[in-house]
Design a protein around this motif. Structure first.
Motif, PDB file in Angstrom:
ATOM      1  N   PHE A  61      -1.513  19.752  56.563  1.00  0.00           N
ATOM      2  CA  PHE A  61      -2.466  20.712  56.729  1.00  0.00           C
ATOM      3  C   PHE A  61      -1.950  21.939  57.555  1.00  0.00           C
ATOM      4  CE2 PHE A  61      -4.328  20.205  52.156  1.00  0.00           C
ATOM      5  CZ  PHE A  61      -4.999  19.027  52.076  1.00  0.00           C
ATOM      6  N   CYS A  62      -1.968  23.082  57.249  1.00  0.00           N
ATOM      7  CA  CYS A  62      -2.360  24.431  58.181  1.00  0.00           C
ATOM      8  C   CYS A  62      -3.144  24.064  59.070  1.00  0.00           C
ATOM      9  CB  CYS A  62      -1.797  25.647  57.602  1.00  0.00           C
ATOM     10  SG  CYS A  62      -0.266  25.393  57.128  1.00  0.00           S
ATOM     11  N   ASP A  63      -3.752  24.294  60.233  1.00  0.00           N
ATOM     12  CA  ASP A  63      -5.092  24.646  60.627  1.00  0.00           C
ATOM     13  C   ASP A  63      -5.916  25.836  60.333  1.00  0.00           C
ATOM     14  OD1 ASP A  63      -4.117  22.093  61.597  1.00  0.00           O
ATOM     15  OD2 ASP A  63      -4.476  23.184  63.509  1.00  0.00           O
ATOM     16  N   ASN A  64      -4.888  26.754  60.406  1.00  0.00           N
ATOM     17  CA  ASN A  64      -5.531  28.757  59.616  1.00  0.00           C
ATOM     18  C   ASN A  64      -5.080  28.818  58.790  1.00  0.00           C
ATOM     19  OD1 ASN A  64      -5.972  28.187  62.858  1.00  0.00           O
ATOM     20  ND2 ASN A  64      -3.693  29.407  63.237  1.00  0.00           N
ATOM     21  N   GLY A  65      -4.637  28.431  57.829  1.00  0.00           N
ATOM     22  CA  GLY A  65      -4.528  28.535  56.811  1.00  0.00           C
ATOM     23  C   GLY A  65      -2.806  29.280  55.748  1.00  0.00           C
ATOM     24  N   ALA A  66      -2.664  28.367  54.951  1.00  0.00           N
ATOM     25  CA  ALA A  66      -1.726  29.299  53.712  1.00  0.00           C
ATOM     26  C   ALA A  66      -0.387  30.110  54.388  1.00  0.00           C
ATOM     27  CB  ALA A  66      -2.156  28.619  52.568  1.00  0.00           C
ATOM     28  N   GLN A  67      -1.044  31.025  54.793  1.00  0.00           N
ATOM     29  CA  GLN A  67      -0.448  32.371  54.714  1.00  0.00           C
ATOM     30  C   GLN A  67       0.847  32.101  56.008  1.00  0.00           C
ATOM     31  OE1 GLN A  67      -0.763  35.273  53.927  1.00  0.00           O
ATOM     32  NE2 GLN A  67       0.533  35.992  54.460  1.00  0.00           N
ATOM     33  N   ASP A  68       0.352  31.295  57.048  1.00  0.00           N
ATOM     34  CA  ASP A  68       1.089  30.905  57.747  1.00  0.00           C
ATOM     35  C   ASP A  68       2.460  30.569  57.228  1.00  0.00           C
ATOM     36  OD1 ASP A  68      -0.562  31.535  60.322  1.00  0.00           O
ATOM     37  OD2 ASP A  68      -0.892  29.386  60.582  1.00  0.00           O
ATOM     38  N   ILE A  69       2.727  29.412  56.119  1.00  0.00           N
ATOM     39  CA  ILE A  69       3.876  28.674  55.623  1.00  0.00           C
ATOM     40  C   ILE A  69       4.981  29.747  54.836  1.00  0.00           C
ATOM     41  CG2 ILE A  69       4.946  27.593  53.702  1.00  0.00           C
ATOM     42  CD1 ILE A  69       3.425  25.765  56.501  1.00  0.00           C
ATOM     43  N   VAL A  70       3.716  30.887  54.246  1.00  0.00           N
ATOM     44  CA  VAL A  70       4.134  31.332  53.468  1.00  0.00           C
ATOM     45  C   VAL A  70       5.294  32.704  54.824  1.00  0.00           C
ATOM     46  CG1 VAL A  70       3.700  34.232  52.039  1.00  0.00           C
ATOM     47  CG2 VAL A  70       3.407  32.068  52.034  1.00  0.00           C
ATOM     48  N   ASP A  71       4.404  32.915  56.511  1.00  0.00           N
ATOM     49  CA  ASP A  71       5.204  33.486  56.948  1.00  0.00           C
ATOM     50  C   ASP A  71       6.384  33.167  57.216  1.00  0.00           C
ATOM     51  OD1 ASP A  71       2.724  35.519  56.555  1.00  0.00           O
ATOM     52  OD2 ASP A  71       1.912  34.788  58.167  1.00  0.00           O
ATOM     53  N   ILE A  72       6.205  31.628  57.644  1.00  0.00           N
ATOM     54  CA  ILE A  72       7.692  30.990  57.922  1.00  0.00           C
ATOM     55  C   ILE A  72       8.271  31.365  57.568  1.00  0.00           C
ATOM     56  CG2 ILE A  72       8.792  28.964  58.366  1.00  0.00           C
ATOM     57  CD1 ILE A  72       6.168  27.118  59.112  1.00  0.00           C
ATOM     58  N   LEU A  73       8.281  31.112  55.635  1.00  0.00           N
ATOM     59  CA  LEU A  73       9.196  31.385  54.745  1.00  0.00           C
ATOM     60  C   LEU A  73       9.889  32.850  54.667  1.00  0.00           C
ATOM     61  CD1 LEU A  73       7.671  29.617  52.483  1.00  0.00           C
ATOM     62  CD2 LEU A  73       9.572  28.491  53.392  1.00  0.00           C
ATOM     63  N   GLN A  74       8.570  33.621  54.814  1.00  0.00           N
ATOM     64  CA  GLN A  74       9.145  35.319  55.064  1.00  0.00           C
ATOM     65  C   GLN A  74      10.459  35.900  55.988  1.00  0.00           C
ATOM     66  OE1 GLN A  74       5.587  37.820  54.679  1.00  0.00           O
ATOM     67  NE2 GLN A  74       7.522  39.760  53.613  1.00  0.00           N
ATOM     68  N   LYS A  75       9.869  35.264  57.341  1.00  0.00           N
ATOM     69  CA  LYS A  75      10.581  35.340  58.753  1.00  0.00           C
ATOM     70  C   LYS A  75      11.778  34.878  58.279  1.00  0.00           C
ATOM     71  CE  LYS A  75       6.467  36.038  61.965  1.00  0.00           C
ATOM     72  NZ  LYS A  75       5.585  34.705  62.581  1.00  0.00           N
TER      73      LYS A  75
END
Ligand code: FDA
Length: 392
Positions: free
Chosen positions: A101-115
Motif C-alpha cells: 500500500f502507499c504510505d501517503n495515499g492513492a494519489q501517488d499512484i495516479v500521479d505516477i501514471l499521469q507523469k
C-alpha cells in the motif's frame, strides 16, 4: 481527428498502456467518460491503493481460461511495478500477506501514471460520451462527443461494472459483442454477502470482527478477518470467498481457526468445573457473539461440569463448522471487481489483441480475469497493459 492508437478508459490499465505506447513513440489518445483520471485508483485500498503484492502467480486469478494470465504476469511482474514506484520515490509498506500500500495515499499512484503519460505526450480527453465504434478498412473510427476520431489500433480499457458511481459502464462488453466476441456473464465479486431473513438477527453484531477461516463448497479457503455488518457478512475473508461462491451455495466458517474449542473446554472443565460455558467462550470469542447465541437459544448456558457430549458437539459445530447461506451479495454498488467479462479464449495472451479482429485490444478488468483481494487486480491491469503496449 487522428491518433495512431486510441485507448478507451483512463483507469489503471488504460493510463499505463498509454504511457508506454507514448514513450515508445506512438501518438496516443485516451478517451474517458469521467471528469478525472484514475477514479477507482483513488478509492482503492481504503484510499491507500494496494497496488500489487509481493507474491503474484496465476493461482491468484480466476478465469474460464486459467492459463491466460501467465504470459503477461511473467513479462511484467510485480517487481517491475514496484521498481517504477521506487523510481518515483513513492513511500509504501506491506500491510499483511504481501499486500503493498502507499504510505501517503492513492494519489501517488495516479500521479505516477499521469507523469508517465506526460513523458509519453499522451493526449487525454475527459468527459467523452462515445456513441459509435466502427471498423474501417484500416483501423477504427470512434465517435466521441459527436466528433470523429480514427486510429490504427483501438484498446478497450473500460474496466468492469463495479461502482457505477465511478463511471463503470458495460461499454467494453458491448464492443466485444459488436465484434462477435463472447462475453462471460459478469457478476459482482470481492463483495459482501447479505443475510437471509432467518439470519437477520446477526445484524445485532454489526461492527464485530474476528479472525476466521472460510471455505467455499469447492473447498477453497481463506484465513482472514470476518466483519458482521447490519446487512450481512463482510471483511477480507468474506470478500475473498465471494470469488468462489455461486448463488444458493452455502459457505462454511471456522470461527476459531487456530484452536479447538472442545480441547479448550475439556481442559477448563478439569481445572474449573464450575465455570459457566458463557464465561469460557467469552475468553476466546467476541462477547457479543456469545451473548447473541445464548439469546437466540443456539445453545444454553450451564457449568462446564454439566456440559453433555451432545451439547459440546453443538457448540463445536457452530464454532468450527458454521454453515452460512448468503441471501446474495451487495452487488456492484460495493463490489471491488466484476467476475466474468470478455472471453479470454478469443484474445491473445501475448498481446491482448482480439484473435479475430486485427487492431482491437482488451486490457485490465474488462477481460474475464479476476484477481484475489490483495493488489492482484491492479497487477493484472499493469501486466496486461504492458504486454498490449509491447504488442502494438
Ligand atoms: P478501471 O475501472 O480502473 O478504469 C476504467 C475506466 O474506463 C474508468 O476511468 C471509467 O470511467 C472508464 N469508462 C468506463 N466506461 C466508459 C465509457 N463508456 N466511455 C468512456 N470511458 C469509460 N484492486 C487492487 O488490486 N487493489 C486495491 O486496493 C483495490 N481496491 C479497490 C477498491 C474499490 C472500492 C474498488 C471498486 C476496486 C478496487 N480494486 C482494487 C480493483 C481495481 O480498482 C480494478 O481492478 C482496476 O481499477 C481495474 O483497472 P481497469 O483500468 O481495467 O479499469
Amino acid at each position: 481527428m487522428k491518433s495512431q492508437v486510441i485507448i478507451i478508459g483512463a483507469g489503471a490499465a488504460g493510463l499505463f498502456c498509454a504511457a508506454q505506447l507514448g514513450q515508445g513513440g506512438k501518438s496516443v489518445t485516451v478517451l474517458d467518460n469521467g471528469k478525472k483520471i484514475g477514479r477507482k485508483i483513488l478509492m482503492s485500498g481504503g484510499g491507500f491503493c494496494n497496488f500489487t503484492n509481493l507474491e503474484v502467480g496465476s493461482q491468484h486469478y480466476l478465469s474460464s481460461n486459467p492459463h491466460f494470465v501467465k504470459s503477461a504476469l511473467a513479462r511484467y511482474t510485480n517487481w517491475d511495478f514496484i521498481s517504477l514506484v521506487a523510481q518515483y520515490n513513492v513511500p509504501y509498506h506491506e500491510k499483511e500477506l504481501g499486500q503493498l500500500f502507499c504510505d501517503n495515499g492513492a494519489q501517488d499512484i495516479v500521479d505516477i501514471l499521469q507523469k508517465e503519460c506526460i513523458k509519453g505526450k499522451v493526449n487525454i480527453q475527459l468527459r467523452q460520451q462515445i456513441s459509435a465504434v466502427k471498423q474501417l478498412e484500416h483501423g477504427f473510427e470512434v465517435v466521441a462527443n459527436g466528433q470523429s476520431w480514427t486510429c490504427e489500433q483501438l484498446v478497450i480499457a473500460t474496466g468492469g461494472l463495479s461502482m457505477p458511481g465511478l463511471g463503470a459502464t458495460p461499454f467494453g462488453y458491448q464492443i466485444a459483442e459488436q465484434f462477435g466476441m463472447n462475453v462471460i456473464s459478469p457478476r459482482a465479486s470481492l463483495v459482501p454477502f447479505t443475510y437471509r431473513e432467518s439470519d437477520k438477527f446477526l445484524a445485532a453484531l454489526s461492527g464485530v470482527s474476528l479472525p476466521v477461516r472460510v471455505y467455499s463448497q469447492s473447498g477453497t479457503s481463506f484465513a482472514n478477518q470476518l466483519l458482521f455488518t447490519h446487512r450481512g457478512l463482510s471483511g477480507p475473508a468474506i470478500l475473498q470467498i465471494s470469488n468462489y461462491w455461486q448463488p444458493n451455495e452455502s459457505i462454511r466458517i471456522n470461527l476459531l481457526p487456530h484452536d479447538h474449542v472442545a480441547d479448550i473446554l475439556q481442559h477448563q472443565r478439569q481445572s474449573s468445573p464450575k465455570l459457566q460455558l458463557k464465561t469460557a467462550l467469552n475468553r476466546i470469542l467476541p462477547k457479543k457473539l456469545v451473548e447473541l447465541w445464548l439469546e437466540q437459544g443456539i445453545f444454553q448456558d450451564d457449568t462446564l461440569a454439566n456440559l453433555s457430549k451432545v451439547r459440546l458437539n453443538s457448540v463445536e459445530n457452530i464454532i468450527h463448522h458454521w454453515q452460512f447461506t448468503p441471501n446474495g451479495t451487495e452487488g456492484y454498488r460495493t463490489a471491488e471487481v466484476t467476475m466474468g467479462g470478455v472471453d479470454t479464449h478469443q484474445v491473445s495472451s501475448k498481446t491482448m489483441e482480439a484473435l479475430n479482429i486485427q487492431g482491437l485490444y482488451f486490457i485490465g478488468e474488462v477481460l474475464d480475469v479476476t484477481g484475489w483481494l490483495g493488489g492482484y487486480n491492479f497487477q493484472w491491469a499493469w501486466s496486461s497493459a504492458h504486454v498490449c503496449a509491447q504488442g502494438i
